[in-house]
Each structure stands twice: as structure tokens, then as C-alpha cells.
Design a protein around this motif. Structure first.
Motif, PDB file in Angstrom:
ATOM      1  N   ILE A   1      -7.672  -9.754  -7.699  1.00  0.00           N
ATOM      2  CA  ILE A   1      -7.723  -8.446  -8.368  1.00  0.00           C
ATOM      3  C   ILE A   1      -8.492  -7.451  -7.501  1.00  0.00           C
ATOM      4  CG2 ILE A   1      -8.647  -7.195 -10.374  1.00  0.00           C
ATOM      5  CD1 ILE A   1      -8.017  -9.756 -12.028  1.00  0.00           C
TER       6      ILE A   1
ATOM      7  N   ARG B   1      -2.577   1.106  -9.189  1.00  0.00           N
ATOM      8  CA  ARG B   1      -3.598   1.085  -8.157  1.00  0.00           C
ATOM      9  C   ARG B   1      -3.960   2.520  -7.789  1.00  0.00           C
ATOM     10  NH1 ARG B   1      -2.986  -0.119  -3.156  1.00  0.00           N
ATOM     11  NH2 ARG B   1      -0.786  -0.584  -3.333  1.00  0.00           N
ATOM     12  N   ARG B   2      -5.223   2.723  -7.358  1.00  0.00           N
ATOM     13  CA  ARG B   2      -5.621   4.071  -6.948  1.00  0.00           C
ATOM     14  C   ARG B   2      -4.718   4.537  -5.812  1.00  0.00           C
ATOM     15  NH1 ARG B   2     -11.843   3.883  -5.772  1.00  0.00           N
ATOM     16  NH2 ARG B   2     -11.358   5.863  -4.801  1.00  0.00           N
TER      17      ARG B   2
ATOM     18  N   GLN C   1       4.852  -3.986  -5.715  1.00  0.00           N
ATOM     19  CA  GLN C   1       4.068  -5.075  -6.316  1.00  0.00           C
ATOM     20  C   GLN C   1       4.606  -6.449  -5.937  1.00  0.00           C
ATOM     21  OE1 GLN C   1       2.444  -4.141 -10.027  1.00  0.00           O
ATOM     22  NE2 GLN C   1       2.033  -6.228 -10.645  1.00  0.00           N
TER      23      GLN C   1
ATOM     24  N   GLN D   1      -8.922 -15.605  -9.162  1.00  0.00           N
ATOM     25  CA  GLN D   1      -8.251 -14.492  -9.851  1.00  0.00           C
ATOM     26  C   GLN D   1      -8.982 -13.183  -9.576  1.00  0.00           C
ATOM     27  OE1 GLN D   1      -6.105 -14.446 -13.075  1.00  0.00           O
ATOM     28  NE2 GLN D   1      -5.243 -16.449 -12.693  1.00  0.00           N
TER      29      GLN D   1
ATOM     30  N   ARG E   1      -7.785 -21.256  -3.642  1.00  0.00           N
ATOM     31  CA  ARG E   1      -8.333 -21.939  -4.823  1.00  0.00           C
ATOM     32  C   ARG E   1      -8.995 -23.247  -4.420  1.00  0.00           C
ATOM     33  NH1 ARG E   1      -3.110 -22.324  -8.346  1.00  0.00           N
ATOM     34  NH2 ARG E   1      -4.392 -23.370  -9.919  1.00  0.00           N
TER      35      ARG E   1
ATOM     36  N   VAL F   1       0.829  -1.210   0.000  1.00  0.00           N
ATOM     37  CA  VAL F   1       0.000   0.000   0.000  1.00  0.00           C
ATOM     38  C   VAL F   1       0.863   1.259   0.000  1.00  0.00           C
ATOM     39  CG1 VAL F   1      -1.649   1.364   1.343  1.00  0.00           C
ATOM     40  CG2 VAL F   1      -1.996  -1.088   1.089  1.00  0.00           C
TER      41      VAL F   1
ATOM     42  N   PRO G   1      -3.365   5.859  -2.360  1.00  0.00           N
ATOM     43  CA  PRO G   1      -3.917   5.784  -1.012  1.00  0.00           C
ATOM     44  C   PRO G   1      -4.574   7.120  -0.659  1.00  0.00           C
ATOM     45  CG  PRO G   1      -1.600   5.182  -1.040  1.00  0.00           C
ATOM     46  CD  PRO G   1      -1.936   5.628  -2.409  1.00  0.00           C
TER      47      PRO G   1
ATOM     48  N   GLU H   1      -0.625 -15.377 -14.789  1.00  0.00           N
ATOM     49  CA  GLU H   1      -1.846 -14.893 -15.438  1.00  0.00           C
ATOM     50  C   GLU H   1      -2.448 -13.730 -14.639  1.00  0.00           C
ATOM     51  OE1 GLU H   1      -5.845 -17.164 -16.538  1.00  0.00           O
ATOM     52  OE2 GLU H   1      -4.075 -18.433 -16.695  1.00  0.00           O
ATOM     53  N   LEU H   2      -2.433 -13.891 -13.322  1.00  0.00           N
ATOM     54  CA  LEU H   2      -3.015 -12.859 -12.453  1.00  0.00           C
ATOM     55  C   LEU H   2      -2.262 -11.537 -12.589  1.00  0.00           C
ATOM     56  CD1 LEU H   2      -4.949 -12.037 -10.091  1.00  0.00           C
ATOM     57  CD2 LEU H   2      -3.160 -12.816  -8.548  1.00  0.00           C
ATOM     58  N   MET H   3      -0.931 -11.609 -12.609  1.00  0.00           N
ATOM     59  CA  MET H   3      -0.130 -10.392 -12.663  1.00  0.00           C
ATOM     60  C   MET H   3      -0.399  -9.610 -13.948  1.00  0.00           C
ATOM     61  SD  MET H   3       1.329 -10.021  -9.901  1.00  0.00           S
ATOM     62  CE  MET H   3       0.799 -11.068  -8.577  1.00  0.00           C
TER      63      MET H   3
ATOM     64  N   TYR I   1      -6.433  -6.437  -4.592  1.00  0.00           N
ATOM     65  CA  TYR I   1      -5.344  -5.531  -4.996  1.00  0.00           C
ATOM     66  C   TYR I   1      -5.833  -4.093  -5.096  1.00  0.00           C
ATOM     67  CZ  TYR I   1      -1.563  -3.680  -7.936  1.00  0.00           C
ATOM     68  OH  TYR I   1      -0.535  -2.941  -8.442  1.00  0.00           O
TER      69      TYR I   1
ATOM     70  N   VAL J   1      -0.005 -13.233  -2.789  1.00  0.00           N
ATOM     71  CA  VAL J   1      -0.739 -14.136  -3.690  1.00  0.00           C
ATOM     72  C   VAL J   1      -0.155 -15.544  -3.604  1.00  0.00           C
ATOM     73  CG1 VAL J   1      -1.319 -14.659  -6.099  1.00  0.00           C
ATOM     74  CG2 VAL J   1      -1.403 -12.302  -5.293  1.00  0.00           C
TER      75      VAL J   1
ATOM     76  N   LYS K   1      -3.239  -9.505 -15.363  1.00  0.00           N
ATOM     77  CA  LYS K   1      -4.593  -8.936 -15.281  1.00  0.00           C
ATOM     78  C   LYS K   1      -4.694  -7.774 -14.291  1.00  0.00           C
ATOM     79  CE  LYS K   1      -7.254 -13.135 -16.298  1.00  0.00           C
ATOM     80  NZ  LYS K   1      -8.061 -14.175 -15.642  1.00  0.00           N
ATOM     81  N   LEU K   2      -3.697  -7.597 -13.450  1.00  0.00           N
ATOM     82  CA  LEU K   2      -3.791  -6.538 -12.438  1.00  0.00           C
ATOM     83  C   LEU K   2      -3.845  -5.169 -13.111  1.00  0.00           C
ATOM     84  CD1 LEU K   2      -1.322  -7.542  -9.576  1.00  0.00           C
ATOM     85  CD2 LEU K   2      -3.794  -7.763  -9.617  1.00  0.00           C
ATOM     86  N   PRO K   3      -4.633  -4.258 -12.552  1.00  0.00           N
ATOM     87  CA  PRO K   3      -4.689  -2.910 -13.130  1.00  0.00           C
ATOM     88  C   PRO K   3      -3.297  -2.281 -13.122  1.00  0.00           C
ATOM     89  CG  PRO K   3      -6.252  -3.155 -11.313  1.00  0.00           C
ATOM     90  CD  PRO K   3      -5.461  -4.409 -11.370  1.00  0.00           C
ATOM     91  N   GLU K   4      -3.023  -1.457 -14.151  1.00  0.00           N
ATOM     92  CA  GLU K   4      -1.697  -0.834 -14.306  1.00  0.00           C
ATOM     93  C   GLU K   4      -1.247  -0.109 -13.046  1.00  0.00           C
ATOM     94  OE1 GLU K   4       0.777  -0.208 -16.838  1.00  0.00           O
ATOM     95  OE2 GLU K   4       0.005  -2.169 -17.411  1.00  0.00           O
TER      96      GLU K   4
ATOM     97  N   GLN L   1       3.848   1.025  -2.704  1.00  0.00           N
ATOM     98  CA  GLN L   1       3.415   0.562  -4.038  1.00  0.00           C
ATOM     99  C   GLN L   1       4.291  -0.595  -4.523  1.00  0.00           C
ATOM    100  OE1 GLN L   1       0.757   2.395  -5.930  1.00  0.00           O
ATOM    101  NE2 GLN L   1       0.414   3.133  -3.875  1.00  0.00           N
TER     102      GLN L   1
ATOM    103  N   PHE M   1      -0.952 -19.662 -12.529  1.00  0.00           N
ATOM    104  CA  PHE M   1      -2.010 -18.882 -11.887  1.00  0.00           C
ATOM    105  C   PHE M   1      -1.508 -17.473 -11.574  1.00  0.00           C
ATOM    106  CE2 PHE M   1      -4.227 -17.267  -8.155  1.00  0.00           C
ATOM    107  CZ  PHE M   1      -5.555 -17.415  -8.524  1.00  0.00           C
ATOM    108  N   VAL M   2      -0.322 -17.393 -10.966  1.00  0.00           N
ATOM    109  CA  VAL M   2       0.226 -16.089 -10.567  1.00  0.00           C
ATOM    110  C   VAL M   2       0.615 -15.272 -11.800  1.00  0.00           C
ATOM    111  CG1 VAL M   2       2.057 -14.922  -9.279  1.00  0.00           C
ATOM    112  CG2 VAL M   2       0.982 -16.949  -8.328  1.00  0.00           C
TER     113      VAL M   2
ATOM    114  N   GLU N   1      -5.891  -0.861   0.397  1.00  0.00           N
ATOM    115  CA  GLU N   1      -5.793   0.145   1.483  1.00  0.00           C
ATOM    116  C   GLU N   1      -7.019   0.121   2.400  1.00  0.00           C
ATOM    117  OE1 GLU N   1      -6.462   2.472  -2.383  1.00  0.00           O
ATOM    118  OE2 GLU N   1      -5.234   0.810  -1.701  1.00  0.00           O
TER     119      GLU N   1
END
Lengths: 188, 112
Positions: free
Chosen positions: A57, B42-43, A19, A53, A34, A14, B45, B33-35, A60, A26, B37-40, A17, B30-31, A64
Motif C-alpha cells: 500500500i 493515487r495522488r 492498476q 500488505q 512475504r 505511474v 504525479p 485483499e490488497l486490491m 502504491y 504485486v 485496501k488500495l486507496p481509491e 494510472q 493476498f492480492v 512516483e
């Protein structure tokens, strides 16, 4: 990074940032989540992975808002369960969510390669998931979280966002129904 | 099915067995593929959002103060038409209209 606890990883993700911190979260929780979703979805692995998934998402983008009053895994389960409920509602009348076809086909194709012990284990998980489809989604979820994950009634109430009394009712009814179902299997 | 013989312990044993043999599902695909798909991004804080708003407002006001100190305070009244008079009702009405426009502007950009 495995020695860092979940809350510290959330902080890093948070505030910095970072990742990689989220990726670590994850990796830590994906398998159990799962598997649990799979049990709640009647054994359908592809559907479970899809929902898992979506769960990650959502977590993510809302990281916060995680207040650390509960465990990170409980927060994930809460998000996942809401998604399972949504899918269940949108698929009402369709057999998809409780269909075992996909997972059975998938398991059958891999069984020939597995040894006997693995086959027995796969069969146990598959048949348990199949028996659980006879229960309502709430009964199934409550029973899985209580019997398999060994969470307390309080934690389950928090995850499912329902009163404590309802959790106990779902578990008792689910247990009775599952016992009946297994008894009829043994008779056959 | 792998069910134990004692009926009273059937469920407990069954779940215990399932727990002990719970498969570890590989993270790899799985991971990955997920990465993807994550939004570019994050909003931001909430605290960072407030901080950036405050810094922007401070910078804007500083520039305005600097310009006013260099150019002098403009006489706004001279730009207005002579026939336009000031009264309380007019000021209240103008404030309401401005507030309404501000709210509309805020709502329109809120979700961007």
C-alpha cells in the motif's frame, strides 16, 4: 505481462494510472517479500502478511517517488524493513513480533496433510526462523538478505539505510550467534 | 533439524537448503485483499499537478482578459474611500497581510 520488466510496469502504473501494472508487480514480488518478512519477524506468518500488505500500500501511494536507481524489489524491501522496525519498536517488551506460536500452530495443522518431504521442509524454514529470533532485528535482516537473498553488502546497506561497515558487523555477529545457536541445538 | 554434518559449512548449507526449498506463497487471497485496501485514487504525479495548475491559471487569466476587454478596465481608485491615501508603508503593510493570508490559505488546503 510477464515479459515486461519492473521499471516499465512502474512507468505504466505511474504515468497511465494502470492498476493492472501494479497488480502484476504485486504478483511478481509478493511471495518472496512475504517469506523474507516472515523470516525477519521470527516466523510469524500472519504478522508478515500484514506488514507485506502495508508495504505494498505504501509503495502504491509513493510509486512516483521510486527513482529506479535501485531494483524495485530492493525498494520494496527497504519499505518493508522500515515497517518491521516500527512494529518491533511499538511491540518492545511484548513477545508478539517474535512469537512463533501462530505459525507453529498453523504449520502443525497443515502438517498432517503434507507428505514427509514437505514436513521436513516446513520444519527447516520454521526452525531457521526460530533460531534467527536469537539475533537482533538488524542482524537478522542483514543475515537474511546476505545469506538467503544473496544480495551484496552495498545493496543491503542501501536497503537497511545503514553504513556499509555496520552491515558487515551485523552479518559477522549474526553469523557467529546463529552458529552458536545451531551448535547448541545439535548438542541437544 | 536438517543440518549438514560439516560444521564449517553448516550455515551456508542451511541457508542454501532454505533458499532451494523456499515455498511459493500463493498470491490469490493476498492480492485480492490488497486490491480492496488500495486507496481509491493515487495522488496525481507531480508533473500532472503542475500542468493542471498551469492550465487552470491560463484559463482563469483568459476569462479575466476577455471580460476586461469587453467591459473596459475599471477605475479601481473610484471605489476606494476618498480619505484613504496611498503611501509606501501602507502598500508594504497591505502586501504583507495579503501574503500572510495567502500562506494560511495554502497551508490549509495543501493536505486536502
Amino acid at each position: 505481462m510477464s515479459e515486461i520488466d519492473d521499471n516499465a510496469l512502474v512507468d505504466r502504473a505511474v504515468h497511465l494510472q494502470d492498476q493492472h501494472a501494479f497488480t502484476e508487480l504485486v504478483k511478481r514480488h509478493q511471495s518472496a517479500l512475504r517469506y523474507s518478512i516472515q523470516q525477519m519477524c521470527g516466523g510469524n506468518q500472519s504478522l508478515a502478511d500484514d506488514i507485506a500488505q502495508e508495504t505494498f500500500i505504501k509503495s502504491y501511494t509513493a510509486l512516483e517517488s521510486f527513482k529506479k536507481q535501485s531494483k524495485f524489489s530492493s525498494w520494496l524491501y527497504s519499505i518493508a524493513l522500515n515497517l518491521v522496525r516500527q512494529r518491533h519498536r511499538s511491540n518492545a517488551g511484548k513477545p508478539a513480533i517474535d512469537s512463533l506460536d501462530d505459525s507453529i500452530r498453523e504449520a502443525d495443522s497443515t502438517e498432517s496433510r503434507a507428505n514427509n518431504n514437505d514436513i521436513e521442509q516446513q520444519q527447516l524454514h520454521r526452525e531457521l526462523a526460530e533460531a534467527m529470533t536469537k539475533l537482533s532485528l538488524d542482524q537478522r535482516s542483514a543475515l537474511h538478505l546476505f545469506m538467503h537473498k544473496q544480495l551484496s553488502h552495498q545493496e543491503i546497506a542501501h536497503i537497511m539505510q545503514i553504513p556499509l561497515g555496520s552491515v558487515k558487523t551485523h552479518i559477522n555477529r549474526g553469523r557467529a550467534l546463529l552458529q552458536q545457536e545451531l551448535a547448541s541445538w545439535r548438542m541437544n | 533439524m536438517n543440518t549438514p554434518s560439516k560444521p564449517e559449512n553448516t550455515l551456508e548449507s542451511l541457508f542454501a537448503q532454505a533458499r532451494d526449498t523456499e515455498p511459493y506463497l500463493e498470491a490469490g487471497d493476498f492480492v485480492d485483499e490488497l486490491m480492496l485496501k488500495l486507496p481509491e485514487k493515487r495522488r496525481l504525479p507531480q508533473w500532472l499537478g503542475f500542468a493542471s495548475d498551469a492550465i487552470s491559471a491560463l484559463l482563469g487569466l483568459s476569462v479575466l482578459a476577455y471580460l476586461l476587454s469587453k467591459l473596459g478596465t475599471p477605475d479601481v481608485a473610484q471605489w476606494l474611500p476618498a480619505e484613504l491615501g496611498f503611501n509606501l508603508a501602507g502598500l508594504v503593510a497591505a502586501s504583507c497581510v495579503l501574503a500572510l493570508f495567502s500562506l494560511i490559505a495554502w497551508w490549509s488546503v495543501e493536505d486536502l
